[in-house]
Design an enzyme around this catalytic site. Structure first.
Site, PDB file in Angstrom:
ATOM      1  N   CYS A 123      -8.856 -27.664  10.160  1.00 12.65           N
ATOM      2  CA  CYS A 123     -10.082 -28.466  10.250  1.00 12.65           C
ATOM      3  C   CYS A 123      -9.813 -29.951  10.037  1.00 12.65           C
ATOM      4  O   CYS A 123     -10.568 -30.792  10.520  1.00 12.65           O
ATOM      5  CB  CYS A 123     -11.119 -27.943   9.263  1.00 12.65           C
ATOM      6  SG  CYS A 123     -11.797 -26.346   9.805  1.00 12.65           S
TER       7      CYS A 123
ATOM      8  N   CYS B 196      -9.131 -27.176   5.275  1.00 14.08           N
ATOM      9  CA  CYS B 196      -7.837 -26.625   5.714  1.00 14.08           C
ATOM     10  C   CYS B 196      -7.133 -27.540   6.709  1.00 14.08           C
ATOM     11  O   CYS B 196      -7.739 -28.440   7.295  1.00 14.08           O
ATOM     12  CB  CYS B 196      -8.010 -25.221   6.299  1.00 14.08           C
ATOM     13  SG  CYS B 196      -8.582 -25.178   8.014  1.00 14.08           S
TER      14      CYS B 196
ATOM     15  N   CYS C 114     -14.833 -27.577   5.666  1.00 15.42           N
ATOM     16  CA  CYS C 114     -13.561 -26.915   5.330  1.00 15.42           C
ATOM     17  C   CYS C 114     -12.456 -27.947   5.122  1.00 15.42           C
ATOM     18  O   CYS C 114     -12.381 -28.957   5.823  1.00 15.42           O
ATOM     19  CB  CYS C 114     -13.191 -25.959   6.451  1.00 15.42           C
ATOM     20  SG  CYS C 114     -11.658 -25.071   6.144  1.00 15.42           S
TER      21      CYS C 114
ATOM     22  N   HIS D 115      -7.340 -21.259   9.143  1.00 15.95           N
ATOM     23  CA  HIS D 115      -8.739 -21.541   8.795  1.00 15.95           C
ATOM     24  C   HIS D 115      -9.431 -20.323   8.193  1.00 15.95           C
ATOM     25  O   HIS D 115     -10.105 -20.414   7.163  1.00 15.95           O
ATOM     26  CB  HIS D 115      -9.515 -22.022  10.017  1.00 15.95           C
ATOM     27  CG  HIS D 115     -10.985 -22.094   9.740  1.00 15.95           C
ATOM     28  ND1 HIS D 115     -11.546 -23.113   8.986  1.00 15.95           N
ATOM     29  CD2 HIS D 115     -12.002 -21.242  10.028  1.00 15.95           C
ATOM     30  CE1 HIS D 115     -12.842 -22.894   8.846  1.00 15.95           C
ATOM     31  NE2 HIS D 115     -13.141 -21.761   9.470  1.00 15.95           N
TER      32      HIS D 115
ATOM     33  N   ASP E 212       0.861  -1.184   0.000  1.00 14.82           N
ATOM     34  CA  ASP E 212       0.000   0.000   0.000  1.00 14.82           C
ATOM     35  C   ASP E 212       0.900   1.238   0.000  1.00 14.82           C
ATOM     36  O   ASP E 212       2.124   1.132   0.004  1.00 14.82           O
ATOM     37  CB  ASP E 212      -0.969  -0.045   1.168  1.00 14.82           C
ATOM     38  CG  ASP E 212      -0.262   0.028   2.510  1.00 14.82           C
ATOM     39  OD1 ASP E 212       0.976   0.173   2.531  1.00 14.82           O
ATOM     40  OD2 ASP E 212      -0.945  -0.069   3.531  1.00 14.82           O
TER      41      ASP E 212
END
Lengths: 374, 374
Positions: free
Chosen positions: B310, B307, B305, B336, B93
């Site tokens: 999980c 991931c 999920c 997650h 940024d």
């Protein structure tokens, strides 16, 4: 099935041993350093990272897990392995060390220890039976007997009475131990006194534990000489075919001295605690990554090291993370510091096989103590 | 080589687009969510974990890196990619948002902004030229023009003057931009006003940037209606063949609404910030893992999920880690939550391919808003 210790070789010139611990979660070579996962997590690290480091057994703290989340929740989860997703062996301590160091004031009686929960001040009472009951539920691979950890300043008389009580506690704990997958270790106490260590070792061994640890050596105020003496005084009375564990020891030099004296396994919070404060082990001594000289040092922490951190990150980047309070910095240093100690034990095993551990020690110390100590 | 945007498909019923961003660090599909690595690290996570989540571009903050470790050190390291060991694209940024939100008091003039370093109170001066110079040195793949981020409460008159100045700043920044591997994006401002957004978009596009972002939509106190309006008012004047970036947006609902309105990329600290506070996205709304009902909940956070968290850890364990201030808990929830948003963008891409994004939105919101919001 309980773990079995296989003694493979004793070094020619010293008492150093190389062995294999066979567990329900694989076989692991000794000498071994065990990282500490106080609250069912080795701070900042995943189980996969620990495997990657070639670490084996980890230690979890009964006292902390008893208070939070509670042993019944961990039992409901299917034991500590399942709870924390760790498929290598786990040793739990007895809670004694934390009760005597964290939870003051305390009131010791024959029955057990009354003390205050260090989180909320609640009154708590820990007994040898309770410690074993909690550890049975945690379902670790090695449980420790509940012992008193007297301060380094304790008198001969106090230590003698204390170790007698610790022996009675060890017996009580063994009587209620009830987990056929869990080994139970006894603990030798006796402070810096030769006769007390001998007596404690002989009497503890009579109780026939699956392994033996030497306790009371990592207290504040104790000298290195006292520590090494405690080991020297105890080892002759411990059986050859059982694991010998030096509790709370993690300085590279002390690991080497312990191994030479016949110790098989060690644990310590040192590598992860140093990491959180920005310190790293190197071949040439400890460095403090916060030092401004590392601002533009784009080399790895230790170019002799094969860890993830040293393969991928510079001192300048890790310094930036630590200074900026980014936990990824503590994670990278934890990986490195634990790897440093596991690599040290790998090298020690090799030197035992080659019967040259004294040369190894000399060379290691020349580098380690001859370099920086930041 | 600067990145190139390839528009692959626009959805039949909305302005939603699917495209590919070709960069020096690989090609990535849009719509895309970009995790934020404020201080050259996505808090608690490794680059490998981000790859595993299927995350692509990350955002780093020019303001923070300017102060610490300083852009010259990062340039000496070989740029941000090398410094932080990240081999996927990075967007920086301009520093403007932090100057206007973190570093008070401030003094805005045509030349730039005078303000206090939020770490040590030093006087600092940031100009459009300085922002670009820093970003050139950081060597990110996408640099942002330096803009003013007026508060949501700013008057029409203030916003008009401010965006005129932001246009002059954008031009000045573009003139000094000097990194042939780095794209430079312009920023559309104008608050909630249709004519100002139109004017800002048209005038910014005249300056011919490599991509365009819509700024001033994630300020405190701004309504969702204002945010969606700001997008609706700006999009018609942005070229089809350039990336459109909605800055600071990370709520699942806002990502969906943004995509439907023609946005390609998003960034937000939300998934990692929520994680540190124990919150997790699920298909049925946000949950607070600290709630006592999760004490003995041995299921994963979201059984939909895929991931790492999980697949391997229970709510009860993660709750224990968060309650015990163990950073591994924040790490597991960060994995997650970021995966939840990257999966959302994957699903959005699929719905664009199938021309059924409005159905997807309805079903997603029925589940997400009909469930818990803890």
């Amino acid at each position: 099935m309980k773990l079995k210790f296989e003694l493979v070789k004793t070094e020619k010139n010293t008492k150093a041993r190389h062995g294999i611990i066979h567990t329900n979660y694989g076989s692991y070579k000794t000498p071994m350093f065990m990282p500490v996962g106080t609250q069912a997590t080795v701070k900042t690290l995943s189980p996969e990272e620990l495997k990657d480091i070639n670490s084996g057994i980890i230690l979890a703290n009964t006292y902390h897990l008893w208070l939070r989340p509670g042993e019944d929740i961990i039992k409901m989860a299917g034991g500590l392995h399942k709870f924390m997703n760790y498929d290598q062996p786990i040793l739990t301590d007895s809670g004694g060390f934390q009760v005597f160091s964290l939870a003051k004031p305390k009131d010791i009686s024959e029955e057990g220890v009354k003390f205050k929960n260090h989180l909320n001040g609640d009154n708590l009472f820990l007994t040898p039976e309770k410690s074993i009951e909690i550890q049975n539920k945690l379902d670790s691979d090695i449980a420790m007997s509940f012992d008193e950890c007297p301060p380094a300043s304790a008198s001969y008389k106090y230590l003698k009475n204390s170790l007698e009580r610790t022996l009675r506690w060890a017996k009580r704990g063994k009587q209620v131990h009830n987990n056929s997958n869990q080994a139970l270790f006894g603990i030798v106490q006796g402070g810096p006194y030769k006769d007390l260590r001998k007596y404690s070792a002989i009497e503890t061994v009579k109780l026939d534990f699956d392994g033996y640890s030497i306790g009371g050596v990592a207290n504040d105020g104790e000298s290195k000489a006292d520590m090494y003496n405690a080991v020297d005084y105890s080892i002759p009375y411990l059986p050859e075919n059982k694991i010998r564990y030096l509790m709370g020891v993690g300085e590279p030099i002390d690991i080497i001295e312990g191994v030479i004296r016949g110790i098989d396994i060690f644990d310590c919070v040192l590598p992860t605690r140093l990491a959180r404060h920005g310190h790293a082990f190197t071949k040439y001594g400890k460095i403090n990554i916060k030092n401004s000289k590392y601002k533009t040092d784009f080399s790895s922490i230790d170019n002799n090291c094969d860890c993830y951190t040293c393969k991928n990150y510079s001192k300048a980047y890790i310094r930036h993370l630590i200074i900026s309070n980014e936990t990824f910095g503590a994670r990278l240093l934890s990986i490195h510091n634990i790897r440093f100690l596991t690599k040290l034990t790998e090298d020690l095993r090799e030197s035992i096989e080659k019967d040259n551990i004294l040369n190894f020690k000399e060379e290691f110390l020349n580098n380690y103590c001859g370099g920086q100590n930041e």
